[in-house]
Write a protein that holds these residues in place. Structure first.
Motif, PDB file in Angstrom:
ATOM      1  N   GLN A 311     -24.840 156.094  18.514  1.00 50.38           N
ATOM      2  CA  GLN A 311     -25.920 155.142  18.325  1.00 50.38           C
ATOM      3  C   GLN A 311     -25.788 154.158  19.156  1.00 50.38           C
ATOM      4  O   GLN A 311     -26.795 153.081  19.216  1.00 50.38           O
ATOM      5  N   MET A 312     -25.089 154.235  20.372  1.00 45.85           N
ATOM      6  CA  MET A 312     -24.839 153.016  21.287  1.00 45.85           C
ATOM      7  C   MET A 312     -24.916 153.810  22.657  1.00 45.85           C
ATOM      8  O   MET A 312     -24.234 154.707  23.025  1.00 45.85           O
ATOM      9  N   LYS A 313     -25.542 152.927  23.429  1.00 40.52           N
ATOM     10  CA  LYS A 313     -25.499 153.289  24.923  1.00 40.52           C
ATOM     11  C   LYS A 313     -24.451 152.540  25.832  1.00 40.52           C
ATOM     12  O   LYS A 313     -24.016 152.848  26.921  1.00 40.52           O
ATOM     13  N   GLY A 314     -24.041 151.249  25.254  1.00 39.76           N
ATOM     14  CA  GLY A 314     -22.998 150.577  25.891  1.00 39.76           C
ATOM     15  C   GLY A 314     -22.329 149.724  24.593  1.00 39.76           C
ATOM     16  O   GLY A 314     -22.813 149.810  23.618  1.00 39.76           O
ATOM     17  N   PHE A 315     -21.155 149.181  24.815  1.00 42.07           N
ATOM     18  CA  PHE A 315     -20.375 148.733  23.808  1.00 42.07           C
ATOM     19  C   PHE A 315     -20.122 147.441  23.701  1.00 42.07           C
ATOM     20  O   PHE A 315     -19.521 146.713  22.670  1.00 42.07           O
ATOM     21  N   GLY A 316     -20.720 146.435  24.563  1.00 40.88           N
ATOM     22  CA  GLY A 316     -20.835 144.959  24.408  1.00 40.88           C
ATOM     23  C   GLY A 316     -19.449 144.507  24.911  1.00 40.88           C
ATOM     24  O   GLY A 316     -18.537 145.107  25.527  1.00 40.88           O
ATOM     25  N   ALA A 317     -19.547 143.098  24.760  1.00 42.21           N
ATOM     26  CA  ALA A 317     -18.725 142.005  25.371  1.00 42.21           C
ATOM     27  C   ALA A 317     -17.413 142.029  24.510  1.00 42.21           C
ATOM     28  O   ALA A 317     -16.248 141.550  24.958  1.00 42.21           O
ATOM     29  N   VAL A 318     -17.467 142.258  23.206  1.00 40.73           N
ATOM     30  CA  VAL A 318     -16.314 141.706  22.232  1.00 40.73           C
ATOM     31  C   VAL A 318     -15.345 142.976  22.203  1.00 40.73           C
ATOM     32  O   VAL A 318     -15.592 143.981  21.719  1.00 40.73           O
ATOM     33  N   ILE A 319     -14.028 142.268  22.286  1.00 42.04           N
ATOM     34  CA  ILE A 319     -12.688 143.076  22.106  1.00 42.04           C
ATOM     35  C   ILE A 319     -11.928 142.327  21.096  1.00 42.04           C
ATOM     36  O   ILE A 319     -11.793 140.999  21.186  1.00 42.04           O
TER      37      ILE A 319
END
Length: 405
Positions: A311-319
């Protein structure tokens, strides 16, 4: 020289890629030949005749009349956001919580039932656990990684299901398509907070979600200099939500709307770098002996990595990651960072880091923090666009200093 005539709205392509939408998705709304959209810094707008005033005053979501009702620069931002999220329209508000609260209050009434996730942004949790019950709305809090548990919580009087994925701060995921299918079969509305992903990485509406909300303060603004919120939905739902918005008055200033528009122009460029930096940093953190565990949907070690890939193309900034040594070691680590700024929020160009348990200790009970998965040694980091090797060097130095102490 004669000013160029702006293109008619029906000439705008609907199959542009996100990068083009961010730059030209509002072109049909241009009112003059200016390359950069003007700021309409006026609280009120005049009409040319009594008839025109009456029409403007009785219109739904007018561009003029009064800025609490609408403003030309709002329309330009809303056009881009709706196109990015794939919805019919969008609404701007003064903050992400303004968008969430206004939307929920517009859609529920006394006697309704709502299903919400166990892990939400802190203020969203308070809205559902503390505010809505005061007005006769019953709320069931459910573990969002368990679709069967969400299905079991639905009732005949359920009006709404509230989702957030990835969830703050543990980055657990909700299966958007599965929950949307469950809700749609029962005539239940779904809302998804897409702040942590952005429409560049995830499009909930394409997966069946009715309404998508954002803290536009984050990726959309992108520079930690505005507070804003957005609701992306159908025209029908927008009319209901707009009427509540006019009543509650969580109004975005024209200047902040213009800064938001400017931020959107570079959103695809920033997201490309942020996604790459965060994935590389998360993988590197897993190899550091001072780190107990790393939570990031893009890592194969994430328990829902397969869902993230669907459901995601990329995983974003937050770790999110845990520091060995407990609360004190984690506080020392965050204090030792130099390049990564010790500050709240996410999605901007600068890398930010917070000691989550210390940040929320004054506003959440111990039980609420445990339910949200907030451990004493938890760090939430929003990765920016700095060079990845400089970020690794700064974080590595802080980790070594913490271990030495």
């Amino acid at each position: 020289m004669t000013a160029a005539t702006p293109p008619a709205p029906d000439t705008q392509p609907t199959d542009w890629h996100d990068e083009t939408i961010a730059l030209h998705g509002d072109a049909a709304l241009a009112q003059d030949a200016a390359v950069v959209a003007p700021i309409h810094y006026s609280a009120t707008f005049r009409a040319d005749s009594p008839q025109a005033f009456a029409a403007m005053a009785n219109a739904t979501r007018p561009t003029g009349l009064y800025t609490r009702y609408g403003n030309p620069v709002y329309k330009r931002v809303e056009a881009i956001l709706a196109e990015l999220e794939g919805t019919e329209t969008a609404l701007l508000m003064a903050s992400g919580m303004g968008a969430i609260s206004t939307t929920v209050l517009a859609l529920v009434s006394k006697g309704d039932h709502v299903v919400a996730q166990q892990r939400h942004y802190m203020s969203t949790t308070k809205l559902f656990e503390e505010v809505l019950p005061r007005f006769g709305v019953e709320v069931s809090i459910v573990e969002q990684t368990d679709t069967a548990a969400i299905a079991a919580a639905l009732r005949p009087e359920t009006r709404l299901v509230m989702l957030e994925t990835p969830a703050n701060p543990t980055l657990s995921l909700t299966d958007l398509a599965a929950v949307a299918k469950l809700a749609a079969a029962r005539g239940i509305l779904t809302i998804a907070d897409n702040t942590f992903a952005s429409p560049l990485n995830q499009k909930p509406h394409e997966l069946g979600i009715d309404i998508v909300v954002h803290s536009a303060t984050k990726y959309f603004g992108g520079h930690h200099d505005i507070t804003a919120g957005a609701v992306c939905c159908s025209e029908e739902h927008a009319e209901l939500i707009w009427k509540m918005h006019v009543t509650l008055g969580a109004v975005l200033s024209p200047m902040d709307a213009w800064l938001l528009l400017r931020g959107l122009r570079t959103l695809p460029l920033r997201m490309e770098r942020i996604n790459a930096n965060a994935l590389a940093l998360a993988a590197w953190l897993e190899q550091q002996p001072q780190v107990e565990r790393v939570h990031y949907p893009g890592l194969p070690s994430h328990p829902q990595h397969a869902l993230a890939l669907r459901q995601m193309k990329g995983f974003g900034a937050v770790i999110a990651f845990s520091i060995r040594g407990g609360f004190d070691a984690t506080s020392s680590f965050v204090a030792s960072l130099r390049l990564a700024t010790h500050a709240v929020s996410l999605g901007g160009v600068e890398t930010l880091a917070v000691h989550t348990a210390a940040m929320w200790a004054g506003t959440m009970t111990e039980a609420q923090m445990q339910a949200a998965g907030i451990e004493p040694n938890f760090v939430r980091m929003s990765v920016g666009v700095e060079h990845i090797e400089d970020l690794k060097a700064d974080i590595g130095r802080a980790l070594r200093a913490t271990q030495a102490a």
